[in-house]
Enzyme design. Structure first.
Site, mmCIF file in Angstrom:
data_model
loop_
_atom_site.group_PDB
_atom_site.id
_atom_site.type_symbol
_atom_site.label_atom_id
_atom_site.label_comp_id
_atom_site.label_asym_id
_atom_site.label_seq_id
_atom_site.Cartn_x
_atom_site.Cartn_y
_atom_site.Cartn_z
ATOM 1 N N ASP A 1 15.457 7.953 16.305
ATOM 2 C CA ASP A 1 16.652 6.875 17.461
ATOM 3 C C ASP A 1 17.433 7.408 18.724
ATOM 4 O O ASP A 1 17.515 9.256 18.420
ATOM 5 C CB ASP A 1 16.934 5.978 16.084
ATOM 6 C CG ASP A 1 17.864 7.043 15.150
ATOM 7 O OD1 ASP A 1 17.114 7.352 15.084
ATOM 8 O OD2 ASP A 1 18.982 6.031 15.485
ATOM 9 N N GLU B 1 19.211 6.833 12.734
ATOM 10 C CA GLU B 1 19.539 7.857 12.078
ATOM 11 C C GLU B 1 21.362 8.125 12.666
ATOM 12 O O GLU B 1 22.292 8.559 11.782
ATOM 13 C CB GLU B 1 19.112 9.283 12.010
ATOM 14 C CG GLU B 1 19.867 10.471 11.641
ATOM 15 C CD GLU B 1 21.058 10.864 12.603
ATOM 16 O OE1 GLU B 1 21.450 11.704 12.058
ATOM 17 O OE2 GLU B 1 21.034 10.660 13.746
#
Length: 415
Positions: free
Chosen positions: A85, A180
C-alpha cells in the site's frame, strides 16, 4: 557475482507504481481498500512464474511464498517483507514514473506541476546520486517507492536466486502485506503459516541504512461532550464542544512535544484528526516516544491539559481512550543481536558503509518483532516519501538487491 546480471528491480518498480494501492485509515475492511489486491495478485502470479510453487494471495490481501533451501546445513528460516500500500497523505492515482538518466545535480522540474521542483539544496542525499538514474513521479502524485521499491527489490532477489542456483542459502519466506501505512499491516498475518524464525522488512531510506529501533506508539481518542441548545436561546445553556476542542488544540506546546519542533530521539503528541458538532467533538492523537514509559508521561500531560480546559466549561465532560499501536522493536532485537549483525555484514559486502538509524515512525517489523518474528528494517533507497517529490535511484535499488543476496549467504555461512 553481479557483473553479468541484469537487475530487474527498476523495471518491476516502474510497473508496480502505476497500480493504485493507496490505503484508507477510515475504512474498517481488511484490506482497507480492495485495490491493494490488484498488485498483490500480480505479485503472486509473478512469484509462481519464477518457480515459487506455493506462492499465493490470501483473502486478506497478503502474499506468501517460499524459496526452498539449497544447502545441506540447517539454516534458520528468514523472511523478507514489504508492504504494497501507499500512504493516504498524497494521491496515488495515475502515477506516471519518469526516469531521469545520469543525474548531474541539476534542479528537476516535474512536468505535470512545474511548481514541484526537486532541488539538491533541499535534499542533500542527492549529492550521493551524481551519475545515477533517478526515478520520480510527474508532479501530481506521490511515486510509491514507499514501499514498492522494497517490493521490487525482494522480487529481484527471488529472480536472482532462481537463476543462480550456485548461491547457497537456507529456506527463505516472502511476505507482502497490505495496510502498513494505516497501521494494520500485520492485522491478519499468519505467522504460523509463514514459518519464519527471523525477518527483515525492506522499508528504509538511504543506501546502507539498517534500522533496529522505532518509536513506541499509542493512539489517544479524546471525546468531548458539550451541552447543546437552540442557538437562538442558548445564553447560559450551550457549551460548544468544538470550541473546547479548538482551545485544547491551541494550548498544545508549539516549541516542544510536537512533530514540528522535535527530531532525533524526542517524541511528540500529534493531533491527526478532528471531527464533531457543537454537542460532541472527537480529536484523535498519536503519541510517540523511543522509551515506552515516555508514552504514559505524554498521555498524562495531555490528559491534564484536557482536564484543566474542561473545568472552565461547566456541564461539559470528556472521554480519554488510549490504544496501544506498536512498540520499539529494539527491545526484541537486542535479545537476538545476530539478526542485525548479519545485516550489517551484508551491507558491507555490498560495498556500502553501514548507517545505523532509528526510525521516527514504525514499520511492520515493529509489530512482527513483538509477535515473535525479530525483524529489523533495511534500506530501499527511497527518499522524500509521502510527497510529490518522492524519488529513488535505480542504482540504490540494485544495491539493495545485492545486499539481500549477500544476507542470505551470510545466514548460510554462519549456520
Amino acid at each position: 557475482m553481479f557483473a553479468n546480471y541484469k537487475f530487474t528491480a527498476a523495471e518491476r518498480f516502474l510497473r508496480y507504481v502505476q497500480i493504485d494501492t493507496q490505503s484508507d485509515p477510515q475504512s474498517n475492511t481488511q484490506p482497507s481498500t480492495g485495490k491493494q489486491k490488484d498488485l498483490s495478485k500480480i505479485l503472486a502470479e509473478e512469484l509462481l512464474a519464477l518457480g515459487l510453487t506455493d506462492a499465493h494471495m490470501d483473502e486478506w490481501g497478503y502474499v506468501y511464498a517460499t524459496i526452498p533451501s539449497n544447502t545441506d546445513k540447517k539454516v534458520p528460516v528468514i523472511c523478507f517483507c514489504s508492504h504494497v500500500d501507499t500512504a493516504p497523505d498524497c494521491s496515488g492515482t495515475g502515477v506516471k514514473p519518469i526516469v531521469h538518466r545520469d543525474y548531474r545535480g541539476q534542479d528537476i522540474v516535474l512536468p505535470d506541476d512545474r511548481t514541484q521542483v526537486l532541488r539538491l539544496e533541499n535534499y542533500p542525499y542527492l549529492k550521493t546520486q551524481i551519475g545515477n538514474d533517478l526515478i520520480t513521479a510527474s508532479g501530481t502524485t506521490l511515486l510509491g517507492s514507499d514501499d514498492k521499491a522494497g517490493v521490487a527489490e525482494i522480487m529481484d532477489l527471488v529472480n536472482f536466486l532462481q537463476t543462480h542456483p550456485a548461491i547457497k542459502h537456507g529456506e527463505i519466506k516472502i511476505l507482502f502485506t497490505p495496510d502498513e501505512e494505516v497501521g494494520r499491516g500485520t492485522a491478519k498475518v499468519d505467522l504460523k503459516k509463514l514459518g519464519a524464525e527471523f525477518g527483515y522488512t525492506l522499508d528504509g531510506g538511504e543506501a546502507g541504512s539498517v534500522e533496529d529501533e522505532t518509536f513506541s506508539a499509542d493512539g489517544v481518542e479524546l471525546i468531548i461532550h458539550g451541552v447543546i441548545a437552540h442557538p437562538g436561546y442558548a445564553k447560559g445553556k450551550m457549551v460548544n464542544a468544538m470550541k473546547i476542542a479548538g482551545q485544547i488544540l491551541a494550548e498544545l506546546p508549539k516549541d516542544r512535544l510536537s512533530p514540528e519542533s522535535t527530531e532525533g530521539k524526542r517524541g511528540f503528541i500529534h493531533p491527526v484528526r478532528v471531527e464533531g458538532l457543537a454537542e460532541k467533538c472527537t480529536i484523535e492523537f498519536i503519541i510517540r516516544d523511543f522509551e515506552t514509559p515516555g508514552l504514559k508521561k505524554k498521555e498524562d500531560f495531555l490528559k491534564t491539559l484536557v482536564e484543566e480546559t474542561i473545568r472552565f466549561h461547566i456541564g461539559s465532560t470528556f472521554e480519554f481512550k488510549v490504544t496501544e499501536q506498536y512498540r520499539n522493536m529494539k527491545e526484541v532485537l537486542d535479545v537476538h543481536p545476530q539478526v542485525v549483525e548479519y545485516a550489517k555484514l551484508a551491507v558491507e559486502r555490498a560495498g556500502l558503509a553501514v548507517k545505523m538509524e532509528s526510525i521516527r515512525g514504525g514499520t511492520d517489523g515493529s509489530r512482527l518483532s513483538f509477535m515473535g518474528l525479530p525483524c529489523p528494517n533495511l534500506f530501499t533507497g527511497m527518499q522524500a516519501i509521502h510527497s510529490k517529490l518522492e524519488h529513488v535511484s535505480v542504482q540504490d535499488m540494485n544495491k539493495a538487491v545485492e545486499t539481500l543476496v549477500h544476507l542470505v549467504q551470510v545466514w548460510e555461512e554462519k549456520a
